[in-house]
Each structure stands twice: as structure tokens, then as C-alpha cells.
Design an enzyme around this catalytic site. Sequence first.
Site, PDB file in Angstrom:
ATOM      1  N   LYS A  55      -7.780   4.767  -0.776  1.00 15.05           N
ATOM      2  CA  LYS A  55      -8.135   4.415  -2.127  1.00 15.05           C
ATOM      3  C   LYS A  55      -9.435   5.362  -2.380  1.00 15.05           C
ATOM      4  CE  LYS A  55      -6.796  -0.095  -1.480  1.00 15.05           C
ATOM      5  NZ  LYS A  55      -5.444  -0.172  -2.248  1.00 15.05           N
ATOM      6  N   PRO A  57     -13.608  -3.992   3.337  1.00 11.46           N
ATOM      7  CA  PRO A  57     -12.215  -4.115   4.214  1.00 11.46           C
ATOM      8  C   PRO A  57     -12.039  -5.595   4.621  1.00 11.46           C
ATOM      9  CG  PRO A  57     -14.084  -3.535   5.517  1.00 11.46           C
ATOM     10  CD  PRO A  57     -14.720  -3.523   4.059  1.00 11.46           C
ATOM     11  N   GLU A  78     -11.520  -8.917   6.534  1.00 12.91           N
ATOM     12  CA  GLU A  78     -12.500  -9.541   7.570  1.00 12.91           C
ATOM     13  C   GLU A  78     -11.910  -9.693   8.773  1.00 12.91           C
ATOM     14  OE1 GLU A  78     -10.958 -13.185   5.067  1.00 12.91           O
ATOM     15  OE2 GLU A  78     -11.168 -11.054   4.807  1.00 12.91           O
ATOM     16  N   SER A  80      -1.710  -9.304   0.162  1.00 16.48           N
ATOM     17  CA  SER A  80      -0.515 -10.013  -0.284  1.00 16.48           C
ATOM     18  C   SER A  80      -0.350 -10.305  -1.726  1.00 16.48           C
ATOM     19  CB  SER A  80      -0.610 -11.455   0.714  1.00 16.48           C
ATOM     20  OG  SER A  80      -1.701 -12.131  -0.211  1.00 16.48           O
ATOM     21  N   GLU A  87      -0.939  -3.079  -4.310  1.00 19.23           N
ATOM     22  CA  GLU A  87       0.252  -2.513  -3.282  1.00 19.23           C
ATOM     23  C   GLU A  87       0.371  -3.944  -2.390  1.00 19.23           C
ATOM     24  OE1 GLU A  87       1.848  -2.193  -0.254  1.00 19.23           O
ATOM     25  OE2 GLU A  87       0.353  -1.132   0.530  1.00 19.23           O
ATOM     26  N   GLY A 141       3.082  -7.192  -0.826  1.00 18.01           N
ATOM     27  CA  GLY A 141       4.121  -7.305   0.227  1.00 18.01           C
ATOM     28  C   GLY A 141       5.598  -6.956  -0.356  1.00 18.01           C
ATOM     29  N   CYS A 168       3.684  -3.330   5.744  1.00 19.43           N
ATOM     30  CA  CYS A 168       4.181  -3.969   4.080  1.00 19.43           C
ATOM     31  C   CYS A 168       5.505  -3.232   3.778  1.00 19.43           C
ATOM     32  CB  CYS A 168       3.369  -3.753   3.003  1.00 19.43           C
ATOM     33  SG  CYS A 168       2.617  -1.668   2.857  1.00 19.43           S
ATOM     34  N   LYS A 177       8.907  -4.800  -9.101  1.00 20.48           N
ATOM     35  CA  LYS A 177       8.753  -6.342  -9.172  1.00 20.48           C
ATOM     36  C   LYS A 177       7.344  -6.692  -8.584  1.00 20.48           C
ATOM     37  CE  LYS A 177      13.046  -6.402  -7.259  1.00 20.48           C
ATOM     38  NZ  LYS A 177      14.445  -7.263  -6.869  1.00 20.48           N
ATOM     39  N   GLU A 232      -0.341   4.780  -4.841  1.00 24.96           N
ATOM     40  CA  GLU A 232      -1.016   5.589  -3.942  1.00 24.96           C
ATOM     41  C   GLU A 232      -0.750   6.905  -3.525  1.00 24.96           C
ATOM     42  OE1 GLU A 232      -3.987   3.475  -3.066  1.00 24.96           O
ATOM     43  OE2 GLU A 232      -3.039   1.659  -2.144  1.00 24.96           O
TER      44      GLU A 232
END
EC number: 1.2.1.8
Length: 487
Positions: free
Chosen positions: A162, A177, A179, A229, A250, A252, A284, A454, A461
Site C-alpha cells: 500500500k 496495521p 492489532e 474481511s 482486497e 476475502g 486470502c 464480486k 494492488e
Amino acid sequence: MRAQPKASHFIDGEYVEDAAGTVIESIYPATGEIIARLHAATPGIVEKAIAAAKRAQPEWAAMSPTARGRILKRAAELMRQRNRELSELETLDTGKPIQETIVADPTSGADSFEFFGGVAPAALNGDYIPLGGDFAYTKRVPLGVCVGIGAWNYPQQIACWKGAPALVAGNAMVFKPSENTPLGALKIAEILIEAGLPKGLFNVIQGDRATGPLLVNHPDVAKVSLTGSVPTGKKVAGAAAAELKHVTMELGGKSPLIVFDDADLESAIGGAMLGNFYSTGQVCSNGTRVFVQRKIKEPFLARLKERTEAIVIGDPLDEATQLGPMVSAAQRDKVFSYIGKGKAEGARLVTGGGIPNNVSGEGTYIQPTVFADVTDGMTIAREEIFGPVMCVLDFDDEVEVIARANATEFGLSAGVFTADLTRAHRVADRLEAGTLWINTYNLCPVEIPFGGSKQSGFGRENSVAALNHYTELKTVYVGMGPVEAPY
């Protein structure tokens, strides 16, 4: 504590602490040891980070892409020089084996800095458009302050994936980030400053679920890039949409990996194992629905069982270890609940399903698990498990398997193993996924775009395509004659 950072946050080129924030404990998943204690960002810390980014960004954007790229390439050099140190930190933070992190985590982050640092001068260009006497030109301009929200499976890599395109395009970034894995991004921020990045351009703040909305809803934030997620992605995208912010999601997946009966069996099994057990299944893009043509199903399962049971499970800091623990006890328990559902709904347990015998009782380990005779309606075939659980499904023909592979809300990835390359390309064209592999799986070099379709997200990325998501197109029309007006 053996991995305690100087402070919780890195803002405007230096470490910053605010003990008023909620305590975040970084736990080594192999033993349960607390290796660091940090604090979540307070609203004041969030404001401080965004203000630093906003202040630093205009001068950075005014620099040439070549000058910006030079700094990123220096950061890549520093990361490679410190690969062992960064890899050990990643292993402590995530529980992933050192034999994996040393080749796949800081190295891929360094690749990202090097790639974007090198490609920016040529990629950040526009078009000249002749219009008779007049003409126009376009240019790509940075968005401003970008927010990156990372996941816990590849914390250093995600920070770089990123940060690199955002920075080289002329933006500033505030990165949060997970946790569960708060440590690696702080080291990336340190290295960027050492490489010559002006202060304020890459800030790292810790946080929990309360922190994300403070970042996403901030009026000075122009862009949000999330790895996470689907439910989290929907919340972030909804909040960003209210202010028409740019987003990259980005998310799941429940990706299909299709093995035809003419495939090289060892390669297909290797691909399936990489697509289910690498990073203890916490990837993922994993191909967790392995469709095997009925003719080769039992030979496939027999050899898969043999190879799976030979996986070395143990201390992640031991270079012989091939499979480490889950990132947290909560994630381990979630995966065990899915294993229980698989058994209850009639799937055949081929191997695994329990806790390895040779590991610490405080570690969050799970045996690599294979289910066979899985049907499309079973919970383990429909929902993302995010652990070392492979579902093997039977199929008879190409038309059938394509329809079943596409019958999911997700569309992140897919894979095909076959000796017939004509069929491979035909199937790839018909599978509904953003990233596909033929006769391999889960390879994501920085040169290629990565992302889904979807409910697995949107935007990309990596590759030059990522720069389009951190810039917008400006058009300039130049009149070369007198203005004609009917007034």
C-alpha cells in the site's frame, strides 16, 4: 519483552506514545508469550498523524517521480540488508515459520519499493491530444492523504504494497496495521525515514475497531485502501462512499482450484497444498475448494494425505519448521469450529483436524486438515475459514465444474491444473475471479496486478495498475486562437 518498540506510533518521522489509548498486547502465537505492549491511537493521535501527512504531502508531490522513486529504491536496499531481522520480527508477530518469512515477507515488501521506485518515471505520464489548432494533455496527479488498513497475515508486505504506490505517486499515507500484528509496520516506517523519505509522509498508528472509522471518516483523507474481511470491507466502503472517497478493497475469498484428470499429479497436489497450508492457511487467495476430477480423486487423496502428514510442525523460529500456529487463539477456535461443522455435515476427514502432539500447549496450533466428499452446500465449502483446512470436491466434466466454481459470492482467485493448455485458457476465461493461475498457485510477484471481483473487492494492488488507484487524471485544454463567443 523481546520485541517491544520504542513507542506505539510513528508520526512525523519519530516515535510517539499516548498511554491513554487502549492496551494492545502482541502475543507470540507459538508460546502465548507477550512480546510487546502498545496502545491504540486516541483521537488526538489520529489527528496528529493526518495533520502530519497533510502538511508534508504538497512538497512531496512537487518532487519529480524520479526523485521520489530514488528514495523508495533505497528503502528496498535497506530492507534486503536487514532481511533476517525483519523476518524474525515477522515470525514473532504472526507465528509464521522463519523459512517462510525469510523468503516471502520483507523480501516482497522490498520488491514493491524497488518496482514502484523504478517504474514511476515512465508510468506517471499523460497523453498529448491534438485537436486541430488547439490541443489538450492529461496528467496523473496524486490524491493527497491516503489511509492504509492492513491485515494480520502479511503485515510487512501489506504495509509496503500500500505504501509504495501511494508514496511514489506523490501521496502521503497513514497506515494502521492489524492489532494482532502491530510491530512490522513500525520498522518499515523507520527504514523509509532512513532512506530519505521526508517526515510526515508515512505514518503508522496502532488501533482497534474504533480506530478505523476515525481514519475513514476524516475529512482530510482522500483515499482508503483496505485488506481485510468482506464484512469489514462493506463497512469501510460504505463510510467512504458517503464522502465519495477513493477506495481499494482486497477482501476475502473461497477460491476454486480445479484439477483435471490429465494434470501432473505431484504438481497439482503441491499447488493445492501451497493454496491451503502456506502461512497456516491464512491467505486470502487460497484455493480452499479443490475440485478434483472423479477419475483421479482417490489417487489424489492418497498422495495428498501422505504429503500432508509429512509436513514439519513446530517452533516457527526453527528453520526446519514448515507450518506454524494460527495468529491468535480466537482464530484457532474459529477454525476448529469449522472443522466441527465439516464433520457434522458429513464430510470425510482424510487427515488432521486436531492439535499436533509435538507443540507447546500454549501455542495456537492446528494440524493441516483435509476433508473429502465435500458438497457445495456444506458450510466449509461456502464460507471462508482462513486456516489450514482443504475441502476436496468431486466433479465429472468441464461445464459442470465451471458452474460450481462460480457459484459463490466471492471472486478473488482461481486455479486450473491441466496438461491441455487450450482447455486451461478456456476455463480461465470463464471463471469469475480477479486473479487466476494455470498449473501453479498463489504466486504474486509485484509486476502483476492482484485483486478480486464480486464481493472479494475492487481495485488492484501491485503492477502499474496500482498507480491508477492512487492518482486521478487531470485534463488540460489549451486554446491556440481567439475565443469565439456568440455574445
